[in-house]
Write a protein that holds these residues in place. Structure first.
Motif, PDB file in Angstrom:
ATOM      1  N   PHE A   9       0.806  -1.156   0.030  1.00 45.87           N
ATOM      2  CA  PHE A   9      -0.005   0.072  -0.105  1.00 45.87           C
ATOM      3  C   PHE A   9       0.950   1.306   0.050  1.00 45.87           C
ATOM      4  CE2 PHE A   9      -3.167  -2.719   2.600  1.00 45.87           C
ATOM      5  CZ  PHE A   9      -3.767  -3.139   1.571  1.00 45.87           C
ATOM      6  N   MET A  14       7.362   1.370   7.376  1.00 41.78           N
ATOM      7  CA  MET A  14       7.336   1.438   8.792  1.00 41.78           C
ATOM      8  C   MET A  14       8.262   2.660   8.657  1.00 41.78           C
ATOM      9  SD  MET A  14       6.073  -0.047  11.414  1.00 41.78           S
ATOM     10  CE  MET A  14       6.189   1.042  12.734  1.00 41.78           C
ATOM     11  N   TRP A  20       8.455   7.470  15.896  1.00 41.22           N
ATOM     12  CA  TRP A  20       7.269   6.741  15.901  1.00 41.22           C
ATOM     13  C   TRP A  20       7.021   6.432  17.505  1.00 41.22           C
ATOM     14  CZ3 TRP A  20       4.020   6.625  12.577  1.00 41.22           C
ATOM     15  CH2 TRP A  20       2.907   5.679  12.485  1.00 41.22           C
ATOM     16  N   CYS A  46      -1.760  -5.113   8.938  1.00 43.71           N
ATOM     17  CA  CYS A  46      -0.557  -3.978   8.593  1.00 43.71           C
ATOM     18  C   CYS A  46      -0.015  -3.678   9.898  1.00 43.71           C
ATOM     19  CB  CYS A  46      -1.029  -3.108   7.949  1.00 43.71           C
ATOM     20  SG  CYS A  46      -2.124  -3.431   6.487  1.00 43.71           S
ATOM     21  N   GLY A  48       3.219  -3.978  11.019  1.00 45.52           N
ATOM     22  CA  GLY A  48       4.437  -3.510  11.412  1.00 45.52           C
ATOM     23  C   GLY A  48       5.365  -4.122  12.201  1.00 45.52           C
ATOM     24  N   TRP A  51       4.635  -2.506  17.461  1.00 45.42           N
ATOM     25  CA  TRP A  51       4.242  -1.304  18.450  1.00 45.42           C
ATOM     26  C   TRP A  51       3.102  -1.282  19.095  1.00 45.42           C
ATOM     27  CZ3 TRP A  51       7.803   1.214  21.075  1.00 45.42           C
ATOM     28  CH2 TRP A  51       7.372   2.347  21.781  1.00 45.42           C
ATOM     29  N   ILE A  68       2.344  -7.491   4.928  1.00 43.27           N
ATOM     30  CA  ILE A  68       2.969  -8.103   3.824  1.00 43.27           C
ATOM     31  C   ILE A  68       4.756  -8.269   3.727  1.00 43.27           C
ATOM     32  CG2 ILE A  68       3.274  -5.892   2.680  1.00 43.27           C
ATOM     33  CD1 ILE A  68       1.985  -7.116   0.007  1.00 43.27           C
ATOM     34  N   ASP A  69       5.392  -7.503   4.548  1.00 43.46           N
ATOM     35  CA  ASP A  69       6.710  -7.376   4.717  1.00 43.46           C
ATOM     36  C   ASP A  69       7.153  -8.325   5.869  1.00 43.46           C
ATOM     37  OD1 ASP A  69       9.245  -6.903   5.160  1.00 43.46           O
ATOM     38  OD2 ASP A  69       9.100  -4.630   4.791  1.00 43.46           O
ATOM     39  N   ILE A  72       9.720  -7.109   8.647  1.00 46.04           N
ATOM     40  CA  ILE A  72       8.882  -6.293   9.366  1.00 46.04           C
ATOM     41  C   ILE A  72       8.415  -7.270  10.760  1.00 46.04           C
ATOM     42  CG2 ILE A  72       6.859  -4.868   9.861  1.00 46.04           C
ATOM     43  CD1 ILE A  72       9.375  -3.288   9.112  1.00 46.04           C
ATOM     44  N   GLY A  93       1.357 -11.655   4.444  1.00 40.13           N
ATOM     45  CA  GLY A  93       0.589 -11.841   3.357  1.00 40.13           C
ATOM     46  C   GLY A  93      -0.014 -10.428   2.948  1.00 40.13           C
ATOM     47  N   ASP A  94      -1.016 -10.274   2.080  1.00 34.86           N
ATOM     48  CA  ASP A  94      -1.362  -9.233   1.585  1.00 34.86           C
ATOM     49  C   ASP A  94      -3.175  -8.742   2.229  1.00 34.86           C
ATOM     50  OD1 ASP A  94      -3.093  -7.095   0.024  1.00 34.86           O
ATOM     51  OD2 ASP A  94      -1.908  -7.529  -1.754  1.00 34.86           O
ATOM     52  N   ALA A  95      -3.228  -7.856   2.779  1.00 38.31           N
ATOM     53  CA  ALA A  95      -4.461  -7.694   3.687  1.00 38.31           C
ATOM     54  C   ALA A  95      -5.562  -7.936   2.648  1.00 38.31           C
ATOM     55  CB  ALA A  95      -4.334  -6.170   4.032  1.00 38.31           C
ATOM     56  N   ALA A 112      -3.831   0.496  11.989  1.00 43.07           N
ATOM     57  CA  ALA A 112      -3.388   1.512  12.387  1.00 43.07           C
ATOM     58  C   ALA A 112      -2.235   1.934  11.161  1.00 43.07           C
ATOM     59  CB  ALA A 112      -2.632   1.629  13.774  1.00 43.07           C
ATOM     60  N   ASN A 113      -2.669   3.295  10.698  1.00 41.22           N
ATOM     61  CA  ASN A 113      -1.746   3.894   9.894  1.00 41.22           C
ATOM     62  C   ASN A 113      -1.232   3.276   8.552  1.00 41.22           C
ATOM     63  OD1 ASN A 113      -0.699   6.086  11.874  1.00 41.22           O
ATOM     64  ND2 ASN A 113      -0.224   4.389  13.058  1.00 41.22           N
TER      65      ASN A 113
HETATM   66  C1  LIG Z   1       3.208   2.627   8.872  1.00 38.16           C
HETATM   67  S1  LIG Z   1       3.006   0.932   8.918  1.00 38.16           S
HETATM   68  C2  LIG Z   1       2.076   1.012  10.417  1.00 38.16           C
HETATM   69  C3  LIG Z   1       2.620  -0.164  11.268  1.00 38.16           C
HETATM   70  C4  LIG Z   1       1.685  -0.496  12.506  1.00 38.16           C
HETATM   71  N1  LIG Z   1       0.306  -0.538  12.345  1.00 38.16           N
HETATM   72  C5  LIG Z   1       1.836   0.767  13.325  1.00 38.16           C
HETATM   73  O1  LIG Z   1       0.771   1.563  13.366  1.00 38.16           O
HETATM   74  O2  LIG Z   1       2.753   0.867  14.338  1.00 38.16           O
HETATM   75  C6  LIG Z   1       2.223   0.166   7.811  1.00 38.16           C
HETATM   76  C7  LIG Z   1       2.559  -1.235   7.574  1.00 38.16           C
HETATM   77  O3  LIG Z   1       1.503  -1.642   6.647  1.00 38.16           O
HETATM   78  C8  LIG Z   1       2.206  -2.866   5.824  1.00 38.16           C
HETATM   79  N2  LIG Z   1       1.681  -2.949   4.770  1.00 38.16           N
HETATM   80  C9  LIG Z   1       1.633  -2.464   3.428  1.00 38.16           C
HETATM   81  N3  LIG Z   1       0.861  -3.056   2.511  1.00 38.16           N
HETATM   82  C10 LIG Z   1       0.078  -4.093   2.942  1.00 38.16           C
HETATM   83  C11 LIG Z   1      -0.381  -4.844   2.389  1.00 38.16           C
HETATM   84  N4  LIG Z   1      -0.920  -4.804   0.958  1.00 38.16           N
HETATM   85  N5  LIG Z   1      -0.951  -5.792   3.214  1.00 38.16           N
HETATM   86  C12 LIG Z   1      -0.353  -6.217   4.408  1.00 38.16           C
HETATM   87  N6  LIG Z   1       0.336  -5.206   4.786  1.00 38.16           N
HETATM   88  C13 LIG Z   1       0.629  -4.070   4.474  1.00 38.16           C
HETATM   89  C14 LIG Z   1       3.749  -2.386   5.741  1.00 38.16           C
HETATM   90  O4  LIG Z   1       4.563  -3.380   5.542  1.00 38.16           O
HETATM   91  C15 LIG Z   1       3.975  -1.708   7.133  1.00 38.16           C
HETATM   92  O5  LIG Z   1       4.364  -2.693   8.047  1.00 38.16           O
END
Ligand SMILES: C[S@@+](CC[C@H](N)C(=O)[O-])C[C@H]1O[C@@H](n2cnc3c(N)ncnc32)[C@H](O)[C@@H]1O
Length: 202
Positions: A9, A14, A20, A46, A48, A51, A68-69, A72, A93-95, A112-113
């Motif tokens: 996305f 992160m 953070w 998602c 991350g 946290w 997805i990562d 992380i 995996g992908d959300a 979140a985020n």
């Molecule tokens: C900005 S971080 C926020 C992490 C956590 N939710 C927080 O607020 O501390 C967003 C996370 O979304 C994950 N992400 C991005 N695209 C994604 C997808 N398609 N499916 C699952 N996770 C995804 C990223 O790898 C990243 O770890």
């Protein structure tokens, strides 16, 4: 690998360490504000580096952290392990594939985020709807729709670019289009709000 991953996305990398933690000094209070209750089955979507996951796991019966990562997710696993937490499963995996990734129905899905970067938000809301138990909740934490130049943390503008930020109204419209109903909006100062949705019992 982060943003190079297919399906990643937009603007959801992160953040670098330091700011953070300064922005979110009390993750447990955020979870409380959006209505996380103890003893529940939770998905941290998602997730991350964990946290929020760490504090979700302290309250929940069981958590599934999905990101997805894989790298992380490994950091999140280490964080929870260092804290002696063993009620969390880590799933890469992908959300959008949540229906295939979640091992069981959830009482609460926390995101979140990341919602600002989802290209098809009603689609995401629909897959969350599918994994929620009747009366389950979906909580989204978003950056306020303020110019990025105004959201300063540790002396620098932070967060997604201004054009990507969603108002509460935009968030509600997208999620309700996916079949969930708003229960409340909560303020999360200094720069965020939470939107909490319900899957009706029927
Ligand atoms: C900005 S971080 C926020 C992490 C956590 N939710 C927080 O607020 O501390 C967003 C996370 O979304 C994950 N992400 C991005 N695209 C994604 C997808 N398609 N499916 C699952 N996770 C995804 C990223 O790898 C990243 O770890």
């Amino acid at each position: 690998m982060g943003s190079g991953l297919p399906g990643f996305f937009e603007a959801t990398e992160m953040p670098s360490a330091g700011w953070w933690e300064a922005l979110w000094p009390d993750p447990a209070a955020v979870l409380d504000a959006v209505g996380l209750t103890s003893g529940t089955e939770v998905i941290d979507l998602c997730s991350g580096d964990g946290w929020f996951t760490l504090h979700i796991a302290k309250a929940a019966r069981r958590v599934v952290a999905i990101d997805i990562d894989r790298d992380i997710l490994g950091a999140a696993r280490r964080l929870l392990c260092q804290n002696g937490i063993d009620n969390c499963d880590f799933v890469a995996g992908d959300a959008y594939e949540l229906g295939n990734l979640a091992p069981r129905p959830a009482d609460f899905v926390f995101m979140a985020n990341a919602f600002h970067g989802v290209p098809d938000r009603p689609r995401l809301a629909r897959v969350v709807h599918e994994v929620l138990k009747p009366n389950g909740h979906f909580a989204i934490i978003n950056w306020l729709q303020r110019p990025r130049a105004e959201t300063i943390v540790l002396g620098e503008p932070r967060g997604p670019k201004s054009q990507l930020r969603l108002s509460p109204k935009q968030t509600v419209e997208a999620v309700e289009a996916g079949g969930l109903m708003l229960t409340r909006i909560v303020e999360l100062p200094p720069y965020h709000y939470g939107a909490v949705f319900n899957r009706s019992a029927s």
